[in-house]
Design a protein around this motif. Sequence first.
Motif, PDB file in Angstrom:
ATOM      1  N   LEU A 258     -23.166 -33.147  47.973  1.00 27.28           N
ATOM      2  CA  LEU A 258     -23.097 -31.836  48.610  1.00 27.28           C
ATOM      3  C   LEU A 258     -24.307 -30.988  48.233  1.00 27.28           C
ATOM      4  N   VAL A 259     -24.860 -30.333  49.237  1.00 30.45           N
ATOM      5  CA  VAL A 259     -26.022 -29.469  49.037  1.00 30.45           C
ATOM      6  C   VAL A 259     -25.803 -28.164  49.807  1.00 30.45           C
ATOM      7  N   PRO A 260     -26.440 -27.073  49.370  1.00 29.89           N
ATOM      8  CA  PRO A 260     -26.332 -25.812  50.112  1.00 29.89           C
ATOM      9  C   PRO A 260     -27.228 -25.829  51.344  1.00 29.89           C
ATOM     10  N   GLY A 261     -26.788 -25.123  52.386  1.00 28.07           N
ATOM     11  CA  GLY A 261     -27.601 -25.041  53.597  1.00 28.07           C
ATOM     12  C   GLY A 261     -26.747 -25.047  54.834  1.00 28.07           C
ATOM     13  N   TRP A 262     -26.942 -26.093  55.658  1.00 31.25           N
ATOM     14  CA  TRP A 262     -26.154 -26.299  56.865  1.00 31.25           C
ATOM     15  C   TRP A 262     -26.244 -25.071  57.777  1.00 31.25           C
ATOM     16  N   MET A 263     -25.150 -24.683  58.418  1.00 33.19           N
ATOM     17  CA  MET A 263     -25.170 -23.586  59.383  1.00 33.19           C
ATOM     18  C   MET A 263     -25.544 -22.261  58.730  1.00 33.19           C
ATOM     19  N   ARG A 264     -26.562 -21.583  59.275  1.00 33.74           N
ATOM     20  CA  ARG A 264     -27.038 -20.285  58.801  1.00 33.74           C
ATOM     21  C   ARG A 264     -27.411 -20.290  57.319  1.00 33.74           C
ATOM     22  N   GLY A 265     -27.650 -21.495  56.778  1.00 39.27           N
ATOM     23  CA  GLY A 265     -28.012 -21.593  55.370  1.00 39.27           C
ATOM     24  C   GLY A 265     -26.927 -21.113  54.435  1.00 39.27           C
ATOM     25  N   SER A 266     -25.680 -21.113  54.890  1.00 36.31           N
ATOM     26  CA  SER A 266     -24.611 -20.453  54.140  1.00 36.31           C
ATOM     27  C   SER A 266     -23.437 -21.365  53.806  1.00 36.31           C
ATOM     28  N   HIS A 267     -23.616 -22.678  53.934  1.00 34.59           N
ATOM     29  CA  HIS A 267     -22.502 -23.592  53.751  1.00 34.59           C
ATOM     30  C   HIS A 267     -22.902 -24.806  52.907  1.00 34.59           C
TER      31      HIS A 267
END
Length: 364
Positions: A258-267
């Motif tokens: 798991l890493v931070p980011g994804w949609m809008r950098g918020s997930h």
Amino acid sequence: MKTTVSVIKADVGSLPGHVKVPQDMLDVCEEALSKAKDDGIVKSYYVTNCGDDINLIMAHDKGVDAEEIHELSWNTFMTAGDLAKERGYYGAGQDLLKEAFSGNVRGMGPGIAEFEIEERPSEPIIVWACDKTAPCAFNLPIFKMFGNPFNTAGLIIDTKMHSGYKFEVHDIKKGRRIFLNCPEEMYDILSLIGIVDRYVIKRVFRKSGEIAASVSTEKLSLIAGEYVGKDDPVAVTRAQSGYPAVGEELEAFAFPHLVPGWMRGSHQGPLMPVSHEDATPTRFDGPPRVMALGFQLKNGELQGPEDLFDDPSFDGARAKAVEIADYMRRHGPFQPHLLPEQELEYTTLPDVIEKMEDRFEAIE
């Protein structure tokens, strides 16, 4: 001979939304670097993209932080960004946070991973590129490559690696760094790099001093003072003959952590190892992707690349990433899918909460 490998990236426009760099923008970059090669600024180069990020991979003899190389990259991104504005592509010029070049692109938006090496008779390197995530995405896999014998058998059975490596870890919140030896200070290293919103691995060295890996650690929100997009880091590593084997380095990504980011950098989402063809995140703007390009370096010439994750043996990791993505998405706007509050400080969510501030009342 000494050769510098510079990997410099930026998001300066894509379509549709944050999905993919259009070919005409890549063509502009190709033209700029081709001219730079003709002019003797670079010895060789490769232009590619990971999702909506342009990656300029250059080999030259100018050294690390060379103004000529950084200015070339800045001007190339500016030209591509201008084309993006003209065509109406999304996020045109978004990673270019300054008005004009000032000697170095560090602190100006683009991400940089580069090292200067004394070329071995055979010099395999791997360039890694991510999309929809942050610099800390490399913490776990880089540690696995150079610090974990359960991933890298060479740490046990190769006498050239058995003494371990030195890790340079940056505290990106306070702008400071520390050097720690592994395996002697393994627990100290792990106590830092597991705190992913603050500590990131910047470089790894052999105990004898030769550099083994370099990672981009530029954090856009800390530069701009607000959320302007995820940092989408790049890295470059050496392989074989005193370094982990190519297969050992790739193995570090077989677990889609798991890493931070994804949609809008918020997930939070799983880091999926993919071929270049599949480095186009679409589902909820993701999940986050990483691709690996293998080169042989000889006299400053980049030979390749080989698309290293274009391999069915990573199908299981990709399937697991999809499963994890399904699980995390079911949380909707709840943590742990949503990032912790401190990681949301540069989004507009605090403004949403602030509007309710005068409606709160003390609990009797």
